[in-house]
Structures are given as C-alpha cells and as structure tokens.
Design an enzyme around this catalytic site. Structure first.
Site, PDB file in Angstrom:
ATOM      1  N   HIS A 125      15.003  87.348  64.802  1.00 10.76           N
ATOM      2  CA  HIS A 125      13.586  87.079  63.754  1.00 10.76           C
ATOM      3  C   HIS A 125      12.679  87.525  64.695  1.00 10.76           C
ATOM      4  O   HIS A 125      12.647  86.843  65.780  1.00 10.76           O
ATOM      5  CB  HIS A 125      13.727  85.800  63.077  1.00 10.76           C
ATOM      6  CG  HIS A 125      12.509  85.562  62.531  1.00 10.76           C
ATOM      7  ND1 HIS A 125      12.335  85.951  61.183  1.00 10.76           N
ATOM      8  CD2 HIS A 125      11.200  84.978  62.806  1.00 10.76           C
ATOM      9  CE1 HIS A 125      11.177  85.709  60.738  1.00 10.76           C
ATOM     10  NE2 HIS A 125      10.535  85.126  61.720  1.00 10.76           N
TER      11      HIS A 125
ATOM     12  N   ASP B  60      16.086  80.870  58.281  1.00  9.11           N
ATOM     13  CA  ASP B  60      15.523  80.993  59.674  1.00  9.11           C
ATOM     14  C   ASP B  60      15.561  79.402  60.317  1.00  9.11           C
ATOM     15  O   ASP B  60      14.769  79.079  61.076  1.00  9.11           O
ATOM     16  CB  ASP B  60      14.040  81.591  59.936  1.00  9.11           C
ATOM     17  CG  ASP B  60      14.231  82.895  59.296  1.00  9.11           C
ATOM     18  OD1 ASP B  60      14.984  83.542  59.651  1.00  9.11           O
ATOM     19  OD2 ASP B  60      12.866  83.446  58.742  1.00  9.11           O
TER      20      ASP B  60
END
Ligand code: GRF
Length: 202
Positions: free
Chosen positions: A110, A151
């Site tokens: 990410h 996430d």
C-alpha cells in the site's frame, strides 16, 4: 523452492521489482508460478510473459458474480501450488472466502504509511492526492498481511519517503515507488520465505 503468485491490475512496476529480484538477486531462489490480472491488456501481463511466467487475465466481468469469480481464482492459485499470494497493485476487493482460503499467506503493498491514507477508496493516485492535500511532510509505503478488512492486516515492513515542495500526486507516487515499494515488497517476500516473518493467522 518457495513459490509465489502475484495478482496485478496495472502497469506492474512492483511485479517488475519482484521479477528483477528473482533474477540473481534477493529472491534468486524464489519462483513466480503465476501472475493474474483482472484487467485485459494490463502491461503487467506483458512483463510476466516476457520472462516466461505463466500469466493470464481473469476478469470478474466474465463471471456471474463475485463468489464465482473468487472460487475460480482460489482454484487457479491452489493449482499453481503457490506458498504466498502477493497483491502488487491488485484493485479488486477480495472476498472473505478468498482471504480464508489463503489465511496468513496473502500480502499487499500500500502506498502510504498505514494507518494514514488507507482503507476504502484509498488506492492509486488518490492516496498521494490526499497526502498532498493534508500537507504531510513524510509519507511512504507499507507491506502488510491481508485480513478480511481493507488495509487492516498486520504490518510487515514500512519505509518513509519525504514529500518535497512542488510535488504533484504523480511525482510523489513515483518517488514512493522507487524509494519504498520496490524495496520493501521483495524484502517482505524474502522474510516470509525464510520464515522470519509469520502471520499469527497462519
Ligand atoms: C502501487 O502504487 C501500489 O502500491 C498500488 O498500486 C500501484 C501499482 O503500481 N496500490 P504497479 O502496477 O506495481 O506499477
């Protein structure tokens, strides 16, 4: 030999960093057994094919629903015998079934320092746009295990990158890739292959 499957959606520069590392570098004893893109024509597929890696597009659009799509993805990845599934810019939200099928064996890159600029809607350039809007002076990238949230899984590695005056989202994205993503993603694969990092879920 430790084997990985890599899921992609776009240009595949992170995939390229992994491929490069398998060619006599940090990941020289690791094999990419499968690359899957959800998007037809993704350049990442070309990168894989150029290196003789089994690569194909499996698009959710070809399936009746998400469950059927992910059932097939699970079958194909299990068939490849991959030990680890690497999400390298894969933009399809995973189903719970998929996450459970490879519990503790999926990682994601990410482009921010989680928990900043992450979660639903934070992907691609949007992440860097928001970082610039907020005026942060440091951003970076995170590699984490994937759980059923967005996430939210355990963090493996993070690397900070400076935000500079005059940055545009595109310039910042490139710096984050070069100085963080392309380094920590192969490093995380190395650490997992060596058993130095394990997910509690495993
Ligand atoms: C990267 O910034 C990655 O972090 C992400 O999407 C981008 C993919 O780039 N979430 P690429 O396809 O690896 O070039």
């Amino acid at each position: 030999m430790f084997k990985i499957a890599v899921l992609v959606s776009g240009g595949g520069t992170n995939l390229q960093a992994i491929i490069d590392a398998t060619q006599g570098g940090l990941l020289k004893d690791i094999k990419i057994v499968k690359v899957i893109s959800n998007k037809e024509g993704a350049y990442a597929l070309e990168r894989a094919k150029d290196h003789g890696i089994d690569a194909e597009c499996i698009s959710p659009k070809s399936y009746e629903n998400r469950a059927a799509y992910f059932d097939d993805m699970i079958l194909k990845i299990k068939g490849s015998q991959a030990d680890l599934v690497v999400l390298a810019g894969f933009l399809v939200v995973l189903s719970k079934e998929f996450v459970r099928a490879f519990e503790g064996r999926i990682i994601n890159i990410h482009p921010s320092l989680i928990p900043s600029f992450c979660g639903d809607g934070f992907y691609g350039l949007k992440v860097h746009e928001e970082a610039l809007k907020r005026g942060v002076k440091v951003t970076g990238a995170t590699v984490h295990f994937v759980d059923e949230g967005t996430d939210t899984g355990p963090i493996i590695y993070q690397k900070a990158v400076e935000v500079l005056d005059g940055d545009t989202p595109e310039i910042l994205q490139k710096r984050v890739m070069e100085q963080a993503e392309w380094i920590i993603l192969p490093a995380a694969i190395r650490a997992i292959a060596d058993g130095k990092v394990v997910s509690k879920a495993k």
